[in-house]
Design a protein around this motif. Structure first.
Motif, PDB file in Angstrom:
ATOM      1  N   ASP A 213       0.704  -1.065  -0.154  1.00  0.00           N
ATOM      2  CA  ASP A 213      -0.289   0.246  -0.166  1.00  0.00           C
ATOM      3  C   ASP A 213       0.757   1.112   0.139  1.00  0.00           C
ATOM      4  OD1 ASP A 213      -1.879   1.664   0.339  1.00  0.00           O
ATOM      5  OD2 ASP A 213      -2.447   1.566   2.378  1.00  0.00           O
ATOM      6  N   GLU A 214       1.112   1.606   1.121  1.00  0.00           N
ATOM      7  CA  GLU A 214       1.900   3.059   1.264  1.00  0.00           C
ATOM      8  C   GLU A 214       3.420   2.973   1.240  1.00  0.00           C
ATOM      9  OE1 GLU A 214      -0.606   4.520   4.255  1.00  0.00           O
ATOM     10  OE2 GLU A 214      -1.560   5.658   2.693  1.00  0.00           O
ATOM     11  N   ILE A 215       3.973   4.028   0.878  1.00  0.00           N
ATOM     12  CA  ILE A 215       5.515   4.134   0.970  1.00  0.00           C
ATOM     13  C   ILE A 215       5.666   5.631   1.843  1.00  0.00           C
ATOM     14  CG2 ILE A 215       7.475   4.440  -0.389  1.00  0.00           C
ATOM     15  CD1 ILE A 215       5.088   3.484  -2.632  1.00  0.00           C
TER      16      ILE A 215
ATOM     17  N   TYR B 165     -10.447   4.966  -0.512  1.00  0.00           N
ATOM     18  CA  TYR B 165      -9.871   3.531  -0.952  1.00  0.00           C
ATOM     19  C   TYR B 165     -10.902   3.090  -1.778  1.00  0.00           C
ATOM     20  CZ  TYR B 165      -5.501   3.934   1.806  1.00  0.00           C
ATOM     21  OH  TYR B 165      -4.688   4.318   2.607  1.00  0.00           O
ATOM     22  N   TYR B 182      -0.250   8.782  -7.643  1.00  0.00           N
ATOM     23  CA  TYR B 182       0.986   8.516  -6.521  1.00  0.00           C
ATOM     24  C   TYR B 182       0.427   9.944  -5.624  1.00  0.00           C
ATOM     25  CZ  TYR B 182       3.518   5.363  -9.131  1.00  0.00           C
ATOM     26  OH  TYR B 182       3.799   4.341  -9.792  1.00  0.00           O
ATOM     27  N   ILE B 184       0.822  12.087  -2.403  1.00  0.00           N
ATOM     28  CA  ILE B 184       1.758  11.854  -1.108  1.00  0.00           C
ATOM     29  C   ILE B 184       1.348  13.043  -0.335  1.00  0.00           C
ATOM     30  CG2 ILE B 184       4.314  12.708  -0.679  1.00  0.00           C
ATOM     31  CD1 ILE B 184       4.981  12.472  -3.509  1.00  0.00           C
ATOM     32  N   ILE B 225       3.548   8.262   0.387  1.00  0.00           N
ATOM     33  CA  ILE B 225       3.279   8.170  -1.077  1.00  0.00           C
ATOM     34  C   ILE B 225       2.185   6.865  -0.767  1.00  0.00           C
ATOM     35  CG2 ILE B 225       3.822   7.756  -3.275  1.00  0.00           C
ATOM     36  CD1 ILE B 225       6.572   8.098  -2.753  1.00  0.00           C
ATOM     37  N   SER B 226       0.927   7.369  -1.285  1.00  0.00           N
ATOM     38  CA  SER B 226       0.002   6.216  -1.572  1.00  0.00           C
ATOM     39  C   SER B 226      -0.345   5.926  -3.016  1.00  0.00           C
ATOM     40  CB  SER B 226      -1.094   6.408  -0.749  1.00  0.00           C
ATOM     41  OG  SER B 226      -2.228   5.393  -0.890  1.00  0.00           O
ATOM     42  N   THR B 227      -0.040   4.631  -3.310  1.00  0.00           N
ATOM     43  CA  THR B 227      -0.547   4.420  -4.786  1.00  0.00           C
ATOM     44  C   THR B 227      -2.115   3.771  -4.786  1.00  0.00           C
ATOM     45  OG1 THR B 227       0.176   2.268  -4.499  1.00  0.00           O
ATOM     46  CG2 THR B 227       1.622   3.942  -5.438  1.00  0.00           C
ATOM     47  N   LYS B 228      -2.681   3.736  -3.535  1.00  0.00           N
ATOM     48  CA  LYS B 228      -4.059   3.141  -3.419  1.00  0.00           C
ATOM     49  C   LYS B 228      -5.152   4.149  -3.451  1.00  0.00           C
ATOM     50  CE  LYS B 228      -3.415  -1.314  -3.782  1.00  0.00           C
ATOM     51  NZ  LYS B 228      -2.785  -2.055  -2.907  1.00  0.00           N
ATOM     52  N   LEU B 229      -4.665   5.520  -2.843  1.00  0.00           N
ATOM     53  CA  LEU B 229      -5.820   6.385  -2.562  1.00  0.00           C
ATOM     54  C   LEU B 229      -6.364   6.701  -3.921  1.00  0.00           C
ATOM     55  CD1 LEU B 229      -4.382   8.522   0.233  1.00  0.00           C
ATOM     56  CD2 LEU B 229      -6.284   6.984   0.324  1.00  0.00           C
TER      57      LEU B 229
END
Lengths: 729, 479
Positions: A213-215, B165, B182, B184, B225-229
């Motif tokens: 999920d998150e980084i 989500y 992405y 942030i 960083i979220s790629t799912k939001l």
């Protein structure tokens, strides 16, 4: 019998826990002091630095300590032999390893691998760590991660702080990019300092692909260089002989290449009472000293007297005194001050936030604040000392003013009534420039190093020594130590000074790491020329190339092209299969963060070179040489071209490269190259677009080289028209 | 008064061929979900929020239709309210009266709406904040949650962006349905978040790298960083604060700045502005919708389909628990499952079976027709022996007998010939307009998965932005 062997090995692992201490920092930040003493023996709050590290190791339950010594190795050896760590009741056995040849962390690690000392997971620390972290937690974390992930090779110990925390390194700040859930390190990048230039961290999105999920992007961690490593680590250093630095090369290399397939995790301390820092610059020296006095790193403190010979006692307001300190009745001792034995302080003198060593003589009416006076220093009457380091046995005359940032070296004598300007560093003897002697190693170092700390801690190479009676006075002893960096530092720091208010004041002391300077200066000029050439090329070709990363560490690019060309050359000569060649190139691309434009550039250069080689050695005539090379290797481009513009970019590169070759046959090469690449790699539209876009180039060479290709283009155009006609029918 | 809600009706590029992208289509806002136009759900949500004023921004040619829909909504809603009041015995007239008006505005980018708000705002205007809402969201989250979050924002926040989500269980190959962004953001100590930056997948592809600014790292040491939001399209903004920023930067904030970018990007620019300067500037808050709440945006066909099923499922559960099972009927009569909905004036032929489907009103459905998991809009004629599975059939379409369609979309007014068998196709009307439009519609669909949010000028815009970034040599980035 293999099973039995294995069992034995396991037993050995259980028995011993080894620690490797890198006593050498391979830096020159503490010059000129480190020309006399190694960094790890410099006193921090009147205790040699290495004691803090060894104390930590003792608490961590280490059984065996190996000290990797290179500069001033004898001094370290002697010190250790005399210390309590060599006695019978030492918690661990300590060995000093003379690794005199090492010029970087990488060298030391390779040396370690050669010696075959490592038996299991080991603790790797540098000799300048001050920490009180609970190591058992780190070890549990490491073991847990190892269970979860077989490829786990390093656990880095990091402690959270604010980005501008005073104990955080301002010299080489770095950002960790971690998987938020597992703390797996995905990327590591040193970044320009806060007041430095604007830049960006470019991460290949592929690195994020297996993140659930998150980084998190962490620029708020203190990296004290305490790592638990598996035995793979020295091996990987061995395999990658160009790795110099633990973080910039090793960590970044391991996480970005898919060849190594190893993972690195970060242990981030959650306990806010845990302290971990590294004395790696003047700023952190100052910050950590103050932290020790203010008891932030309890139980490490002057009054814990973990060195046998000291006898500090704590008094209110964080004042520490040893026995036999003679204070005049009218002197004032402020908070956060430590004074060693047999020191005398004169009348009406004030001392605050400072550390005074043993056997010092401080005269009357002296003002000392935020300063570090080492053993045996003498400061005469009416002198003022502020934010300054006075090394052992230095003699400061009366009515002297030491401005903030001054460093007075060992045995230096400053005459009366002198005023030492900001950030001046004075050493007893002129520092001999050993440039010639070490030229080779420096060359190679500077080439490889990206942004800091090339080797040789104690032997400076570009130092200009100014013999200056004006500076130290007629009866003084001392030379001004000027590092290259200082010259352009002025202008730079002035320009970017808007953060100085936030930054701890000692920062002004800090930033001169002359080796960095020499490298970055060179880079600067190189970068300019490179940019220039690039912009010229862009203007002639008007390509949308990916020249966005100009700001980032561009040296990498330069190196990348060289290395990539070498890689392709190797593939060509050894006749590797195409996939291997592409994979190697891609790995290189990822590890050096290059763009596809550079990859295309490098590939083209290598291919054209190969064609020319065939022609020059008269193995083949120009036409068949070009055909052979581009037919066999052209498909490499397939994985370098993704969009329409990429194709145009490639053709421009080829055109430019081929135009530089001999006019006798270069027309043929371009023609054959375009013809061969057509269809399989390049679409008709891309070729036509390229042709039209670069029609108006004035350059004679380019005009000439396009001669033959024109026919092919005409053929393409007519073919297209025909097919269009067919369609409309 | 506090809030001025603005509902943005996009053109619905990803809902083609049923949206107004095609001449036969319905305006996106009026596409039905469980036989109600989707804007109904948004208006209902607004009613719950007691927004004093709601403005619907739509293309001028959709204005009339939307106004009619609003009229219907008002009537229906008043009725429902009355019923509720009758039941509970409370006076239905709570004194609250929402002003709903429609603003015709032909624009490609939602940024222009913000420009309109900016230009038309005056001291006479007594709304302190505005709320941008998309016309396509459905949620069971009470608006009060977001309003409270906005009221509790940090002092430095000038706005609040709502993200969520995905909770729908749709197979999403290559992130086509839910765009990979992405986002942030930085978490504050009290659990609130601040938006720092957003990158779309196209941008990352273009640069072949995610570029994280070091300046941001310095300002926010710990960011995520979220790629799912996903972007909900809901944005709460403080009029005074945001318009003040616009006022202060007349060079940057020009008409073309607004015209060339969607609101999301303007919000992103504000987010970037917060850390790009040597001194900290106003920030943008960011809230992630709690997982307990349902939220989705019907901005593409799979979600539209799933939204209908969501309501059908809810209906089935409700009916099953009520125990109002279907009375035993004539065996030859048409069977409509409890998980299906059939509109008014629709006739069903003998032995026709409707499962997990929504059928609009005024449809004529023949004998032995099987509808499974379908969405049938209004006035559709389906002949005998047709089998449809997972299909969306547009208004006034005619499906001739014995056709079997699976995973197909049939454009409105289209006529499917007898015995057609198709799988996974989009059946469009053959018209000249169709041919020309088709190309653009398809290409648009490819490049912009985020329907009306990302204009095709994306990369260009980034270029400009990059240059500007590089050009600021004055120490730290002038805005």
């Amino acid at each position: 019998m293999p099973p039995k062997n294995k069992k034995q090995k396991d037993d050995v692992q259980d028995e011993r826990f080894q620690a490797i201490v890198l006593t050498d920092s391979f830096q020159t930040r503490f010059m000129p002091l480190t020309s006399v003493k190694p960094r790890c023996l410099l006193p921090l709050a009147n205790v040699p630095l290495i004691e803090y590290t060894l104390e930590f190791l003792a608490k961590a339950g280490v059984n065996e300590v190996h000290l990797m010594c290179s500069s001033h190795a004898e001094q370290i050896q002697q010190y250790i032999e005399k210390s309590k760590w060599s006695s019978h009741n030492s918690p661990f056995t300590v060995y000093t390893i003379m690794s005199l040849e090492s010029r970087s962390v990488g060298d030391a690690m390779r040396d370690l691998d050669n010696r075959g000392l490592i038996t299991g997971d080991f603790l790797l620390v540098s000799g300048d760590v001050v920490t009180n972290i609970d190591f058992s937690k780190v070890m549990n974390f490491h073991k847990y991660k190892k269970q979860q992930d077989k490829d786990h090779i390093i656990t880095m110990v990091l402690t959270p702080a604010s980005p501008l925390h005073r104990t955080r390194s301002h010299v080489d700040p770095a950002t960790f990019i971690l998987d938020k859930k597992t703390n797996r390190c995905l990327f590591y990048q040193g970044i320009p300092p806060v007041d430095g230039k604007k830049a960006s961290i470019n991460v290949d999105p592929e690195l994020f692909e297996d993140v659930e999920d998150e980084i998190s992007i962490r620029n708020d961690l203190i990296d004290c260089h305490v790592d638990i490593c598996t035995p793979h680590v020295p091996q990987i250093f061995q395999e990658n002989f160009d790795y110099q630095y633990l973080r910039n090369d090793f960590v970044k290399g391991v996480v970005t290449t898919d060849l190594v397939k190893k993972t690195i995790y970060a242990y981030i301390s959650e306990n806010s009472s845990e302290y971990a820092a590294r004395v790696e610059s003047w700023a952190t020296y100052d910050a950590i000293s103050q932290d020790i006095l203010a008891r932030w790193c309890y139980p490490l403190g002057p009054d814990s007297n973990f060195v046998n010979s000291t006898s500090y006692r704590y008094e209110a307001k964080h004042i520490y005194k040893e026995e036999k300190v003679v204070l005049a009745q009218s002197c004032k001792i402020g908070t956060c001050t430590s004074i060693g034995a047999n020191t005398t302080v004169g009348e009406r003198t004030t001392i605050k936030k400072s550390v005074i060593g043993r056997n010092c003589k401080i005269g009357n009416n002296v003002v000392i604040s935020n300063s570090y006076i080492w053993d045996g220093a003498i400061i005469e009457d009416n002198t003022s000392v502020n934010h300054t380091i006075v090394a052992s046995n230095a003699h400061i005359g009366s009515n002297v003013v030491l401005s903030p940032g001054v460093v007075i070296g060992f045995n230096v004598k400053i005459g009366n009534n002198k005023r030492i300007a900001h950030n001046a560093r004075v050493s007893e003897l002129p520092i001999v420039s050993n440039e010639d002697l070490f030229d080779d190693s420096f060359e190679s170092d500077s080439e490889n190093s990206e942004n800091d700390e090339p080797s040789t801690p104690s032997i400076p190479h570009i130092d200009i020594n100014v013999q200056d009676i004006d500076l130290v006075g007629e009866d003084g002893v001392g030379f001004l130590y000027v590092s290259d960096k200082d010259f352009d530092e002025e202008s730079e720091s002035e320009a970017g000074d808007q953060y100085s208010g936030i930054i701890y004041q000692m920062k002004s002391l800090n930033v001169s790491d002359d080796s960095i300077a020499s490298v970055s200066n060179r880079n600067k000029t190189r970068k300019h020329s490179r940019k220039h050439s690039r912009s010229r090329r862009l203007s002639t070709t008007s390509v949308v190339s990916t020249d966005f990363d100009g700001e980032i560490y561009s040296e990498e690019e330069e190196d990348f092209i060289q290395e990539a060309v070498a890689t392709v050359d190797r593939s060509l000569n050894n006749n590797h299969d195409l996939d291997t060649a592409v994979l190697e190139l891609n790995t290189l691309k990822m590890s050096m963060n290059a763009s596809y434009h550079d990859v295309r550039n490098a590939t083209s250069e290598a291919l054209v070179k190969q064609v020319l080689k065939f022609i020059k050695t008269q193995t083949l005539d120009p036409k068949s040489a070009a055909k052979k090379v581009f037919e066999r290797w052209g498909p490499m481009y397939k994985r370098q071209i993704f969009e329409f513009e990429d194709g145009i970019d490639l053709l421009n590169i080829l055109q430019e490269k081929i135009a530089q070759s001999d006019k006798a046959y270069n027309q043929i090469i371009l023609f054959v190259a375009v013809q061969t690449l057509y269809d399989e790699v390049l679409s008709e539209e891309a070729i036509l677009a390229w042709w039209n876009s670069s029609k108006n180039i004035e350059d004679e060479n380019i005009k000439y080289v396009r001669g033959l290709t024109e026919q092919f283009i005409k053929w393409l155009e007519t073919a297209e028209e025909e097919s269009e006609e067919e369609e409309s029918d | 008064m506090e809030f001025h809600a603005v509902i943005v009706c996009g053109s619905g590029k990803s809902l083609s061929p049923f949206s107004r992208i095609r001449s036969t289509g319905t305006p996106k806002a009026l596409l039905p979900i469980a036989n109600r136009p989707m804007i109904d759900y948004v208006l209902e949500w607004c009613e719950k929020a007691f927004f004093p004023r709601v403005t619907i921004v739509a293309d001028s040619d959709c204005q009339e239709e939307i106004e009619r829909a609003i009229g219907n909504f008002k009537v229906n809603y008043a009725k429902v309210k009355q019923e509720n009041a009758d039941e509970s015995g409370v006076d239905s007239n709570d004194g609250h009266n929402t002003i709903i008006d429609v603003l015709p505005l032909d624009t490609d980018n939602t940024g222009e709406i913000l420009l309109h708000l900016y230009k038309s705002s005056s001291s006479l205007d007594d709304y302190r904040s505005f709320v941008i809402l998309p016309c396509d969201f459905i949620t069971n989250l009470p608006p009060q949650v977001l309003i409270e979050a906005y009221r509790n924002k940090e002092d430095s926040d000038v706005g609040l962006l709502v993200t969520y989500y995905n909770q729908l269980d749709i197979e999403d190959k290559k992130s086509k349905i839910f765009p990979k962004n992405y986002t942030i953001y930085s978490e504050l100590s009290d659990g609130k978040c601040q938006l720092l930056d957003m990158y779309s997948n196209e941008d990352i592809d273009f640069h072949k790298a995610l570029q994280i600014r070091t300046q941001m790292c310095w300002r926010h040491g710990n960011s995520t960083i979220s790629t799912k939001l996903l972007n909900s399209g809901i944005f709460f903004g403080s009029k005074d604060a945001i318009f003040k920023i616009f006022d202060e930067n007349p060079d940057k904030v020009t008409d073309s700045y607004f015209k060339n970018r969607p609101i999301t990007k303007i919000v992103r620019d504000l987010g970037r502005r917060s850390w790009r300067h040597s001194s900290a500037k106003e920030t943008i808050g960011c809230i992630v919708l709690p997982q307990q709440a349902t939220f989705f945006r019907n901005n593409n066909l799979p979600v539209l389909m799933e939204a209908n099923r969501y309501f059908m499922k809810a209906q089935a559960i409700a009916k099953a628990t009520q125990g109002s099972g279907q009375p035993q009927k004539d065996k030859t009569a048409a069977n409509v499952g409890i998980d299906s909905l059939v509109g008014d004036n629709t006739t069903l032929g003998e032995r026709t079976n409707v499962k997990r489907s929504v059928v609009g009103s005024n449809c004529i459905i023949g004998k032995r027709v099987k509808l499974t998991g379908c969405l049938i809009l209004n006035n559709v004629t389906i002949d005998d022996d047709v089998q449809l599975e997972n299909c969306i059939i547009g208004n006034n379409a005619i499906i001739h007998s014995k056709s079997r369609l699976t995973n197909c979309n049939v454009e409105s007014t289209n006529e499917v010939v007898k015995g057609t068998q198709a799988k996974g196709e989009t059946l469009l009307c053959l018209s000249l307009e169709g041919l020309v439009e088709d190309e653009s519609a398809l290409s648009e669909e490819e490049e912009s998965s985020e329907t009306d949010e990302s204009g095709s000028d994306f990369s260009d815009d980034y270029d400009a932005e990059e240059d500007e970034y590089a050009g600021n040599e004055d120490g730290l980035f002038a805005y």
